[in-house]
Motif scaffolding. Structure first.
Motif, PDB file in Angstrom:
ATOM      1  N   UNK A 210       6.482  13.199 -10.260  1.00 16.53           N
ATOM      2  CA  UNK A 210       6.987  13.556  -8.938  1.00 16.53           C
ATOM      3  C   UNK A 210       6.135  13.017  -7.792  1.00 16.53           C
ATOM      4  N   UNK A 211       4.807  13.072  -7.939  1.00 19.10           N
ATOM      5  CA  UNK A 211       3.930  12.633  -6.849  1.00 19.10           C
ATOM      6  C   UNK A 211       2.877  11.660  -7.372  1.00 19.10           C
ATOM      7  N   UNK A 212       2.176  11.051  -6.443  1.00 16.80           N
ATOM      8  CA  UNK A 212       1.175  10.044  -6.804  1.00 16.80           C
ATOM      9  C   UNK A 212      -0.005  10.627  -7.550  1.00 16.80           C
ATOM     10  N   UNK A 213      -0.231  11.936  -7.458  1.00 14.08           N
ATOM     11  CA  UNK A 213      -1.348  12.544  -8.175  1.00 14.08           C
ATOM     12  C   UNK A 213      -0.871  13.579  -9.182  1.00 14.08           C
ATOM     13  N   UNK A 214       0.394  13.503  -9.577  1.00 17.72           N
ATOM     14  CA  UNK A 214       0.951  14.482 -10.502  1.00 17.72           C
ATOM     15  C   UNK A 214       0.513  14.300 -11.936  1.00 17.72           C
ATOM     16  N   UNK A 215       0.082  13.111 -12.307  1.00 16.75           N
ATOM     17  CA  UNK A 215      -0.346  12.844 -13.679  1.00 16.75           C
ATOM     18  C   UNK A 215      -1.507  11.859 -13.665  1.00 16.75           C
ATOM     19  N   UNK A 216      -2.286  11.886 -14.731  1.00 18.65           N
ATOM     20  CA  UNK A 216      -3.471  11.032 -14.807  1.00 18.65           C
ATOM     21  C   UNK A 216      -3.110   9.555 -14.698  1.00 18.65           C
ATOM     22  N   UNK A 217      -2.012   9.145 -15.347  1.00 21.70           N
ATOM     23  CA  UNK A 217      -1.613   7.736 -15.324  1.00 21.70           C
ATOM     24  C   UNK A 217      -1.316   7.273 -13.902  1.00 21.70           C
ATOM     25  N   UNK A 218      -0.737   8.145 -13.090  1.00 20.46           N
ATOM     26  CA  UNK A 218      -0.422   7.794 -11.702  1.00 20.46           C
ATOM     27  C   UNK A 218      -1.691   7.443 -10.935  1.00 20.46           C
ATOM     28  N   UNK A 219      -2.690   8.285 -11.065  1.00 19.17           N
ATOM     29  CA  UNK A 219      -3.942   8.087 -10.334  1.00 19.17           C
ATOM     30  C   UNK A 219      -4.634   6.802 -10.789  1.00 19.17           C
ATOM     31  N   UNK A 220      -4.616   6.561 -12.092  1.00 16.92           N
ATOM     32  CA  UNK A 220      -5.257   5.356 -12.635  1.00 16.92           C
ATOM     33  C   UNK A 220      -4.618   4.095 -12.068  1.00 16.92           C
ATOM     34  N   UNK A 221      -3.300   4.049 -12.047  1.00 15.36           N
ATOM     35  CA  UNK A 221      -2.607   2.854 -11.558  1.00 15.36           C
ATOM     36  C   UNK A 221      -2.826   2.669 -10.061  1.00 15.36           C
ATOM     37  N   UNK A 222      -2.840   3.750  -9.300  1.00 14.69           N
ATOM     38  CA  UNK A 222      -3.133   3.627  -7.866  1.00 14.69           C
ATOM     39  C   UNK A 222      -4.525   3.044  -7.648  1.00 14.69           C
ATOM     40  N   UNK A 223      -5.472   3.447  -8.495  1.00 16.39           N
ATOM     41  CA  UNK A 223      -6.821   2.903  -8.388  1.00 16.39           C
ATOM     42  C   UNK A 223      -6.864   1.420  -8.718  1.00 16.39           C
ATOM     43  N   UNK A 224      -6.138   1.003  -9.764  1.00 15.94           N
ATOM     44  CA  UNK A 224      -6.084  -0.413 -10.149  1.00 15.94           C
ATOM     45  C   UNK A 224      -5.443  -1.242  -9.043  1.00 15.94           C
ATOM     46  N   UNK A 225      -4.347  -0.729  -8.482  1.00 16.66           N
ATOM     47  CA  UNK A 225      -3.647  -1.456  -7.422  1.00 16.66           C
ATOM     48  C   UNK A 225      -4.551  -1.631  -6.200  1.00 16.66           C
ATOM     49  N   UNK A 226      -5.265  -0.586  -5.834  1.00 16.62           N
ATOM     50  CA  UNK A 226      -6.155  -0.669  -4.674  1.00 16.62           C
ATOM     51  C   UNK A 226      -7.279  -1.673  -4.918  1.00 16.62           C
ATOM     52  N   UNK A 227      -7.824  -1.654  -6.104  1.00 17.27           N
ATOM     53  CA  UNK A 227      -8.935  -2.552  -6.420  1.00 17.27           C
ATOM     54  C   UNK A 227      -8.496  -4.012  -6.395  1.00 17.27           C
ATOM     55  N   UNK A 228      -7.237  -4.257  -6.691  1.00 13.22           N
ATOM     56  CA  UNK A 228      -6.720  -5.624  -6.717  1.00 13.22           C
ATOM     57  C   UNK A 228      -6.083  -6.049  -5.401  1.00 13.22           C
ATOM     58  N   UNK A 229      -6.317  -5.276  -4.341  1.00 15.82           N
ATOM     59  CA  UNK A 229      -5.855  -5.659  -3.017  1.00 15.82           C
ATOM     60  C   UNK A 229      -4.389  -5.419  -2.753  1.00 15.82           C
ATOM     61  N   UNK A 230      -3.731  -4.602  -3.585  1.00 15.06           N
ATOM     62  CA  UNK A 230      -2.311  -4.290  -3.386  1.00 15.06           C
ATOM     63  C   UNK A 230      -2.118  -2.770  -3.426  1.00 15.06           C
ATOM     64  N   UNK A 231      -2.715  -2.042  -2.487  1.00 16.03           N
ATOM     65  CA  UNK A 231      -2.693  -0.575  -2.538  1.00 16.03           C
ATOM     66  C   UNK A 231      -1.278  -0.006  -2.470  1.00 16.03           C
ATOM     67  N   UNK A 232      -1.091   1.094  -3.200  1.00 16.46           N
ATOM     68  CA  UNK A 232       0.177   1.829  -3.193  1.00 16.46           C
ATOM     69  C   UNK A 232      -0.093   3.167  -2.532  1.00 16.46           C
ATOM     70  N   UNK A 233       0.620   3.464  -1.455  1.00 13.70           N
ATOM     71  CA  UNK A 233       0.375   4.704  -0.722  1.00 13.70           C
ATOM     72  C   UNK A 233       0.961   5.905  -1.471  1.00 13.70           C
ATOM     73  N   UNK A 234       0.508   7.088  -1.072  1.00 14.14           N
ATOM     74  CA  UNK A 234       1.008   8.328  -1.671  1.00 14.14           C
ATOM     75  C   UNK A 234       2.526   8.408  -1.553  1.00 14.14           C
ATOM     76  N   UNK A 235       3.031   8.163  -0.348  1.00 15.60           N
ATOM     77  CA  UNK A 235       4.469   8.305  -0.127  1.00 15.60           C
ATOM     78  C   UNK A 235       5.260   7.161  -0.732  1.00 15.60           C
ATOM     79  N   UNK A 236       4.672   5.977  -0.814  1.00 15.11           N
ATOM     80  CA  UNK A 236       5.375   4.863  -1.445  1.00 15.11           C
ATOM     81  C   UNK A 236       5.692   5.187  -2.900  1.00 15.11           C
TER      82      UNK A 236
END
Length: 432
Positions: free
Chosen positions: A378-404
């Motif tokens: 449901x949300x960007x921090x609802x599961x561990x996998x969500x948080x991990x992927x957001x971290x990977x995306x940010x590190x690679x210069x393509x951040x994904x916002x909470x609402x996105x």
């Protein structure tokens, strides 16, 4: 919940969550700040935060992530992900939607055998390379894969950590999950593919020139270090076997991952510092802060009160109760990490099952598992996998916002929970 600590803990959690949603403060800073406040107000303490199995940092999750991040860091140096990116694009004829569908199926299937966090750690680097090669936006593909990982993880006992907790409490085995949840997981994966065709339709831009370039590439040439590749894949295979044999070996996934990471660093020529540099340290810090905040809610009795209220609402109505558990778990798991939620709800569900006469089909447990696993989307921090992927995306210069993330996650969660409700009603109350 008359103690002021309870209300203070709620205020800290809500305030921190609001900061994470607003993105005015980096989510890691917000989570660590919230954790510090929980400790400062006495909602939890150092013993609970660092040593409690029920309300402290889940070190199994932290060290599972650390071990797998190290293994993935070594595999990155072999050219394996470039190979897989070229191979998958060629198999899909460089058609963007076909590529996404293929990655969704691979992710869902892998998440059933591994766990969803491990799967996204392995798939995300491939996705980044595929999108770079085809000049496609990264976010839709990563979001689709996260959603697929949480759906695929519902299929088996080892696919999502809450399932392990449920299996232990309910006396369920690996085959029980396969029989009862795997068919639904497969159906929901197909539904996700169909939804992604609509949700991300503007992202499927076909570039004929780039497609032609990739179709002419020879994927074998991407492998830079064959010896290291053999070593890495051998260790990864052993780790996967360790995950699958968890019910037999009784080694926690975190232990298996750390043993694998240590073995790979020992047998390869890769420097330890290089491997540790690939670890997503901000993501691990975010999880630690989040676990401490949720621990504050557990220690002050907030989550317990919510769970008891849910149990009282269920009463002795099995059909309505299963639907209520499914829906409430789906909502709460989108806000609170599903691992501590299930750990808190499991004994209450066990009492419900006992009061209802044993429940031979374990429908209450399946409702809890589906709500917790699918609600994580449901949300960007609802599961561990969500948080991990957001971290990977940010590190690679393509951040994904909470609402996105959340605007897509909410739609998919609502659809999958509705289908799950229909599945429970048909299988256990109409046809059963």
């Amino acid at each position: 919940m008359s103690d002021w600590h309870s209300w203070a803990a709620i205020a800290v959690f809500v305030g921190t969550y609001a900061l994470i949603i607003s993105e005015k403060v980096h989510r890691v800073a917000a989570a660590l700040g919230g954790a510090g406040l929980m400790l400062a107000i006495g909602a939890t303490d150092d013993v609970s935060a660092f040593y409690s199995q029920d309300s402290g940092i889940d070190w199994n999750v932290i060290f599972l992530l650390l071990g797998m991040m190290m293994i993935v860091g070594v595999l990155k140096k072999t050219g394996l992900f470039e190979y897989l990116a070229i191979w998958s694009v060629k198999k899909a004829k460089a058609k963007p939607f076909r590529v996404m569908a293929m990655l969704i199926i691979i992710t869902a299937a892998a998440s059933a055998l591994l766990d969803n966090v491990t799967t996204v750690l392995l798939i995300a680097p491939v996705t980044l390379l595929v999108c770079e090669r085809l000049a496609l936006p990264v976010a839709p593909f990563l979001i689709a894969e996260v959603l697929a990982s949480n759906i695929g993880g519902t299929a088996t006992l080892v696919g999502d950590p809450p399932n392990i907790i449920i299996a232990s409490r309910a006396g369920l085995n690996f085959n029980d999950f396969i029989v009862h949840l795997a068919p639904l997981s497969a159906l929901l994966t197909l539904v996700l593919i169909a939804m992604c065709r609509f949700l991300f339709r503007k992202s499927f831009r076909y570039d004929e020139d780039r497609a032609a370039e990739i179709m002419e590439l020879e994927e074998k040439e991407a492998i830079r270090d064959p010896r290291l590749l053999i070593q890495g894949l051998s260790v990864l295979a052993l780790v996967i076997v360790g995950f699958v044999l968890h019910p037999v070996l009784h080694f926690e996934p975190s232990i298996v991952a750390l043993l694998g990471a240590g073995l790979l660093v020992a047998v390869s020529t890769v420097q330890t510092g290089e491997v540790l540099a690939e670890v997503e340290w901000p993501t691990l810090a975010f999880f630690a802060g989040l676990f401490i905040m949720i621990g504050g809610l557990i220690d002050t009795g907030v989550i317990g009160e919510v769970s008891k209220a849910l149990a009282n609402a269920v009463g002795d109505k099995e059909q309505g109760g299963s639907m209520l558990i499914l829906g409430a778990s789906g909502i709460l798991s989108g806000v609170v990490d599903n691992i501590p939620y299930v750990a808190t709800m499991a004994p209450i569900t066990a009492d419900l099952v006992h009061s209802l006469g044993g429940d031979s089909d374990h429908v209450m447990w399946w409702a809890l598992a589906l709500g917790a696993d699918l609600g994580g989307n449901a949300t960007a921090i609802g599961a561990s996998a969500n948080v991990v992927v957001l971290g990977i995306a940010e590190r690679n210069g393509t951040p994904i916002s909470f609402w996105q993330f959340t605007k897509y996650g909410l739609v998919v969660t609502a659809a999958t929970l509705l289908i799950s409700a229909a599945y429970i009603w048909l299988r256990y109350f109409t046809l059963g």
